[in-house]
Design an enzyme around this catalytic site. Structure first.
Site, mmCIF file in Angstrom:
data_model
loop_
_atom_site.group_PDB
_atom_site.id
_atom_site.type_symbol
_atom_site.label_atom_id
_atom_site.label_comp_id
_atom_site.label_asym_id
_atom_site.label_seq_id
_atom_site.Cartn_x
_atom_site.Cartn_y
_atom_site.Cartn_z
ATOM 1 C CB CYS A 1 -4.628 -8.554 10.540
ATOM 2 S SG CYS A 1 -3.509 -7.322 11.217
ATOM 3 C CG ASP B 1 -7.140 1.999 6.708
ATOM 4 O OD1 ASP B 1 -7.328 2.734 7.705
ATOM 5 O OD2 ASP B 1 -7.820 0.988 6.478
ATOM 6 C CB ILE C 1 -1.224 -2.911 11.144
ATOM 7 C CG1 ILE C 1 -0.069 -2.650 10.174
ATOM 8 C CG2 ILE C 1 -1.427 -4.416 11.341
ATOM 9 C CD1 ILE C 1 1.293 -3.079 10.687
ATOM 10 C CG HIS C 2 -7.291 -1.776 10.572
ATOM 11 N ND1 HIS C 2 -8.373 -2.323 9.932
ATOM 12 C CD2 HIS C 2 -6.752 -0.884 9.705
ATOM 13 C CE1 HIS C 2 -8.505 -1.769 8.741
ATOM 14 N NE2 HIS C 2 -7.530 -0.886 8.573
ATOM 15 N N GLY C 3 -7.730 -5.008 11.839
ATOM 16 C CA GLY C 3 -8.407 -6.256 11.494
ATOM 17 C C GLY C 3 -8.608 -6.490 10.013
#
Length: 165
Positions: A18, A9, A13-15
Site C-alpha cells: 500500500c 507475496d 495487500i499489506h503495508g
C-alpha cells in the site's frame, strides 16, 4: 493493461504494497489473482478494505484475470498483480500474460518448506515452478520494498540443498 509489477507475496495487500509499491509505481489498480481466495467473500471484502482508497482493488480467479487482461477496455490501467505462489504466475504467463519480471516479497513458512531468506520459504513445488519461470526468461527478483537492491532468486535457489526441502 500496463502491468507495473507482478509480485508473489502470500500476505497480499499489506503495508509494503500500500505505501511502498503502489505509490512508487503510480498504479490505478491492484489485482489479487487466486482461485481459492476469490471464492471467500469475507477475505475478498477484507482485502478490498485494506487497499488504499485511491486505488481500485479486485480479487479474482485466474480465468477471470485472463479475460480482463485481454479486454481492451483496461488497456490504459496501471496495475499491480499480487499472487501467492509461482505456480499461479506460471499459469497466467502460459495463458498469454506478458510478464517479464516477478518480484518475490514474502512466502511464509509452512510444513515442508525451507527458509531461503528472512522472508521467503519455498517448497519443492515452488522451486519447480521458479525454475520453469526462469526457463521462460522471466526475471525473478527479491525485494521487500522498491528501494531495496534486487536479489536474483535463481542464484539463491542454485545454492540451496533441495533435498532438505
Amino acid at each position: 493493461m500496463k502491468i507495473k509489477l507482478t509480485r508473489i507475496d502470500d500476505r497480499l495487500i499489506h503495508g509494503q504494497v500500500c505505501t511502498g509499491w503502489s505509490k512508487t509505481l503510480n498504479i490505478s489498480r491492484i489485482i489479487v489473482i487466486n482461485n481459492k481466495i476469490s471464492k471467500d467473500s469475507l477475505r475478498v471484502q477484507l482485502l478490498k478494505q485494506v487497499s488504499p482508497s485511491s486505488i481500485t482493488s479486485h480479487v479474482i480467479n485466474i480465468n477471470k484475470f485472463i479475460k480482463v487482461y485481454k479486454n481492451p477496455k483496461y488497456k490504459k490501467d496501471k496495475v499491480l498483480l499480487l499472487l501467492t505462489n509461482p505456480k499461479d504466475c506460471f499459469k497466467i504467463i502460459k495463458l498469454g500474460t506478458n510478464i517479464k519480471s516477478i518480484n518475490i516479497g514474502g512466502m511464509a513458512y509452512k510444513k515442508n518448506k525451507q527458509q531461503i531468506t528472512d522472508a521467503i520459504c519455498v517448497s519443492k513445488k515452488d522451486i519447480k515452478y521458479f525454475y520453469k519461470l526462469h526457463k521462460l526468461n522471466i526475471e525473478l527478483e527479491i525485494r521487500k520494498v522498491p528501494n531495496d537492491n534486487k536479489i536474483n532468486l535463481i542464484n539463491i535457489l542454485n545454492n540451496i540443498n533441495i533435498n532438505k526441502v
